[in-house]
Motif scaffolding. Sequence first.
Motif, PDB file in Angstrom:
ATOM      1  N   GLY A   3       3.805  13.125   5.849  1.00 27.94           N
ATOM      2  CA  GLY A   3       3.654  12.082   4.841  1.00 27.94           C
ATOM      3  C   GLY A   3       4.876  11.902   3.964  1.00 27.94           C
ATOM      4  O   GLY A   3       4.971  10.906   3.226  1.00 27.94           O
ATOM      5  N   GLU A  37       1.091  17.131   5.381  1.00 28.39           N
ATOM      6  CA  GLU A  37       1.746  16.722   4.140  1.00 28.39           C
ATOM      7  C   GLU A  37       3.237  16.469   4.365  1.00 28.39           C
ATOM      8  O   GLU A  37       3.808  15.537   3.786  1.00 28.39           O
ATOM      9  CB  GLU A  37       1.552  17.812   3.080  1.00 28.39           C
ATOM     10  CG  GLU A  37       0.131  17.912   2.565  1.00 28.39           C
ATOM     11  CD  GLU A  37      -0.066  19.120   1.663  1.00 28.39           C
ATOM     12  OE1 GLU A  37      -0.859  19.036   0.703  1.00 28.39           O
ATOM     13  OE2 GLU A  37       0.569  20.172   1.925  1.00 28.39           O
ATOM     14  N   ASP A  92       0.827  -1.211   0.000  1.00 23.91           N
ATOM     15  CA  ASP A  92       0.000   0.000   0.000  1.00 23.91           C
ATOM     16  C   ASP A  92       0.862   1.261   0.000  1.00 23.91           C
ATOM     17  O   ASP A  92       0.564   2.236  -0.704  1.00 23.91           O
ATOM     18  CB  ASP A  92      -0.926   0.005   1.222  1.00 23.91           C
ATOM     19  CG  ASP A  92      -2.005  -1.058   1.128  1.00 23.91           C
ATOM     20  OD1 ASP A  92      -2.240  -1.569   0.020  1.00 23.91           O
ATOM     21  OD2 ASP A  92      -2.609  -1.384   2.177  1.00 23.91           O
ATOM     22  N   LEU A  93       1.939   1.237   0.799  1.00 28.46           N
ATOM     23  CA  LEU A  93       2.812   2.411   0.849  1.00 28.46           C
ATOM     24  C   LEU A  93       3.494   2.640  -0.490  1.00 28.46           C
ATOM     25  O   LEU A  93       3.595   3.778  -0.966  1.00 28.46           O
ATOM     26  CB  LEU A  93       3.855   2.239   1.954  1.00 28.46           C
ATOM     27  CG  LEU A  93       4.894   3.365   2.082  1.00 28.46           C
ATOM     28  CD1 LEU A  93       4.214   4.712   2.298  1.00 28.46           C
ATOM     29  CD2 LEU A  93       5.870   3.066   3.214  1.00 28.46           C
ATOM     30  N   ARG A 105       5.410   7.870   9.206  1.00 23.65           N
ATOM     31  CA  ARG A 105       5.244   6.419   9.088  1.00 23.65           C
ATOM     32  C   ARG A 105       6.457   5.742   9.713  1.00 23.65           C
ATOM     33  O   ARG A 105       7.587   6.162   9.490  1.00 23.65           O
ATOM     34  CB  ARG A 105       5.133   6.001   7.620  1.00 23.65           C
ATOM     35  CG  ARG A 105       3.929   6.582   6.879  1.00 23.65           C
ATOM     36  CD  ARG A 105       3.933   6.032   5.468  1.00 23.65           C
ATOM     37  NE  ARG A 105       2.863   6.540   4.650  1.00 23.65           N
ATOM     38  CZ  ARG A 105       2.945   7.647   3.903  1.00 23.65           C
ATOM     39  NH1 ARG A 105       4.060   8.348   3.901  1.00 23.65           N
ATOM     40  NH2 ARG A 105       1.921   8.041   3.166  1.00 23.65           N
ATOM     41  N   ALA A 145       2.406   1.778  -3.431  1.00 19.19           N
ATOM     42  CA  ALA A 145       1.400   2.279  -4.376  1.00 19.19           C
ATOM     43  C   ALA A 145       1.132   3.760  -4.145  1.00 19.19           C
ATOM     44  O   ALA A 145       1.009   4.546  -5.103  1.00 19.19           O
ATOM     45  CB  ALA A 145       0.108   1.478  -4.227  1.00 19.19           C
ATOM     46  N   GLU A 146       1.050   4.171  -2.874  1.00 23.91           N
ATOM     47  CA  GLU A 146       0.808   5.579  -2.566  1.00 23.91           C
ATOM     48  C   GLU A 146       1.969   6.454  -3.022  1.00 23.91           C
ATOM     49  O   GLU A 146       1.767   7.537  -3.589  1.00 23.91           O
ATOM     50  CB  GLU A 146       0.605   5.732  -1.053  1.00 23.91           C
ATOM     51  CG  GLU A 146       0.374   7.176  -0.621  1.00 23.91           C
ATOM     52  CD  GLU A 146       0.285   7.307   0.885  1.00 23.91           C
ATOM     53  OE1 GLU A 146       0.529   8.432   1.382  1.00 23.91           O
ATOM     54  OE2 GLU A 146      -0.002   6.308   1.566  1.00 23.91           O
ATOM     55  N   VAL A 147       3.190   5.985  -2.794  1.00 21.34           N
ATOM     56  CA  VAL A 147       4.367   6.745  -3.200  1.00 21.34           C
ATOM     57  C   VAL A 147       4.399   6.911  -4.708  1.00 21.34           C
ATOM     58  O   VAL A 147       4.673   7.997  -5.242  1.00 21.34           O
ATOM     59  CB  VAL A 147       5.641   6.048  -2.685  1.00 21.34           C
ATOM     60  CG1 VAL A 147       6.887   6.649  -3.333  1.00 21.34           C
ATOM     61  CG2 VAL A 147       5.734   6.159  -1.168  1.00 21.34           C
ATOM     62  N   ARG A 148       4.125   5.838  -5.421  1.00 23.62           N
ATOM     63  CA  ARG A 148       4.130   5.908  -6.891  1.00 23.62           C
ATOM     64  C   ARG A 148       3.018   6.842  -7.398  1.00 23.62           C
ATOM     65  O   ARG A 148       3.230   7.648  -8.308  1.00 23.62           O
ATOM     66  CB  ARG A 148       3.936   4.502  -7.476  1.00 23.62           C
ATOM     67  CG  ARG A 148       5.096   3.566  -7.214  1.00 23.62           C
ATOM     68  CD  ARG A 148       6.332   3.960  -8.033  1.00 23.62           C
ATOM     69  NE  ARG A 148       7.478   3.178  -7.605  1.00 23.62           N
ATOM     70  CZ  ARG A 148       8.347   3.562  -6.673  1.00 23.62           C
ATOM     71  NH1 ARG A 148       8.196   4.734  -6.093  1.00 23.62           N
ATOM     72  NH2 ARG A 148       9.354   2.793  -6.326  1.00 23.62           N
ATOM     73  N   TYR A 149       1.823   6.752  -6.782  1.00 22.36           N
ATOM     74  CA  TYR A 149       0.697   7.591  -7.203  1.00 22.36           C
ATOM     75  C   TYR A 149       0.999   9.072  -6.971  1.00 22.36           C
ATOM     76  O   TYR A 149       0.613   9.941  -7.762  1.00 22.36           O
ATOM     77  CB  TYR A 149      -0.560   7.186  -6.430  1.00 22.36           C
ATOM     78  CG  TYR A 149      -1.770   8.027  -6.754  1.00 22.36           C
ATOM     79  CD1 TYR A 149      -2.505   7.804  -7.926  1.00 22.36           C
ATOM     80  CD2 TYR A 149      -2.182   9.053  -5.894  1.00 22.36           C
ATOM     81  CE1 TYR A 149      -3.620   8.584  -8.227  1.00 22.36           C
ATOM     82  CE2 TYR A 149      -3.278   9.831  -6.184  1.00 22.36           C
ATOM     83  CZ  TYR A 149      -3.993   9.593  -7.362  1.00 22.36           C
ATOM     84  OH  TYR A 149      -5.095  10.371  -7.657  1.00 22.36           O
ATOM     85  N   SER A 150       1.747   9.361  -5.888  1.00 20.89           N
ATOM     86  CA  SER A 150       2.068  10.743  -5.548  1.00 20.89           C
ATOM     87  C   SER A 150       3.237  11.289  -6.364  1.00 20.89           C
ATOM     88  O   SER A 150       3.564  12.478  -6.243  1.00 20.89           O
ATOM     89  CB  SER A 150       2.413  10.848  -4.060  1.00 20.89           C
ATOM     90  OG  SER A 150       1.331  10.409  -3.262  1.00 20.89           O
TER      91      SER A 150
END
Length: 543
Positions: free
Chosen positions: A167, A164, A68-69, A189, A71-76
Amino acid sequence: MSGFDVLTRGEVLDTALKARDYLITCGVPAALAAKDPRLWGRRAVDHSRLGWLDLPESSQALLAQLDDLVAEVRYSGLDHLVLVGLGAEGLAAQAIIDAGGGADPRGDVTVLDGADTAALDTVLKRLDRTLVILSSKAGVSIEGDAYRRVLVQAFRDHGLSEQEIAGRFVVITDHGSPLSEFAGQCGYRVGLTDPYLPGHFGALSAYGLVPAILAGTDVAPLLDQAAAASSSLAREDDNPGLLLGAVLGGCAQPPPGGVVRDKMVLREPGGGSALTGWISQLLATGTGKRGRGILPLDPAGLPGTDTCPDLHGIAVNPQSPAATDADTSLWAPLGAQFLLWEYATAVAGWLMGVNPFESAHDVIQETEDDAATILQNAGHGPLPTGQPSFVDGGIEVYTEPSGFDSYSLAGGVEALLRRVPATGYLSILTYLSGDFSGRYLAPSLARRIRRPVAYGSGPGYLHGTGSFHKDGPRNGAFLVVTGADLADHAVPGRPYTLGKLQLARALADVRALRRRGIPVLRLHLRDPIEGAGRLIDIARDAR
């Protein structure tokens, strides 16, 4: 490369075979396979200190936990990874990233370890793409705290909210560590690890794997490689880790009427890498104590094999045995390399009568606390560098209190070289921003003294290898080079800059070395560019 093998020859082969037979007779392979801590004495090693043997399997759980992390990093769009930390764990992560590449071809990694404060400029230009990893087993280092403060303020200036900013940070630390509590308060995190796992044996733990995963590296093959090598480590025959450990520990034993080969030259196709840097720190920390130790060296610091009988060479993944003049060659993919070297270090430590799992925490903390005290006492004023013994062409020369009986730069260097013991070494430690390093001085000075020359950048070099230099044989001499910082940065909330912090670290390291009776010459370059050129000329002219 999927297989692994160790090949040795000559006198080293004879030494290694005798040591291996002794290890087998004493039941060391079986005891290690059973994770029996009594190998190092009933109370010296806890069973949990051997948990690194299970990491090829136990670390598999990390892969799913981070999905999940990632995926979030790539999406951001956070494809620039900043790794803040000192020590072998960070080098392991670098080695994995270098070998595996990233899933995103635009992604890259910047390491902030206090060695080159100019590296921060690269980070500040990419804030919109940057994810920061703070990695430390206990608490964040003084450099880590400084970089965190600078980056937090930079993110604020970039317009990010506090949420932010939180994050943008990932912290890897031990369960129950001070850094764990601090990171939780900041909303970062946090990935927690086993506090009993020795840091220098943690290449296949979260310390090595999480940064690589976040950088887009597929680490599953790495763990498979380590697991394949693991199955051979319980055997007495065809056990490459046992043979490698017998080479390391056997050569470091004093033979009857012979020379101890306690200095190891690491050779790798294309030159040194993060892998050989990790190996060096693992061995120096694992064996450097109680007046003993193995000193890893780079080939650039060699004077010639015929003048140093206390050297032996190990080639890492050479193209063929004929392609190298090393005494021993090791072929293995990266995952197997990590496990085999850890196993071999444990075996060598047993042969040498030292506990390889002791951390270098006291050695590290000593100089870090001293540097913090120096900075606190200085406040906003200058650091207590003392008066130089003399100044030669813009280079301040700081000798020991007894002096070196010379008032020229060349004479001061020459006086230090004369103090290198007959079975010792010279170490060049640089605290400078930019590309200049001891590598530019090592070849000429090694030929001059006919002894090996080690080199590295501070504070990371002594952080990772200080256990050998300070608690090992103590037969080295140090040339420490500091200089004015040309790319300095203020540290928010602190009365010092990164350059001032770097100099304080150098002063603390010099004091720690001198307390142990190790000869030190410190040179401060008022103009680092011009001064570096002069040092190179003096090294070439040394006679």
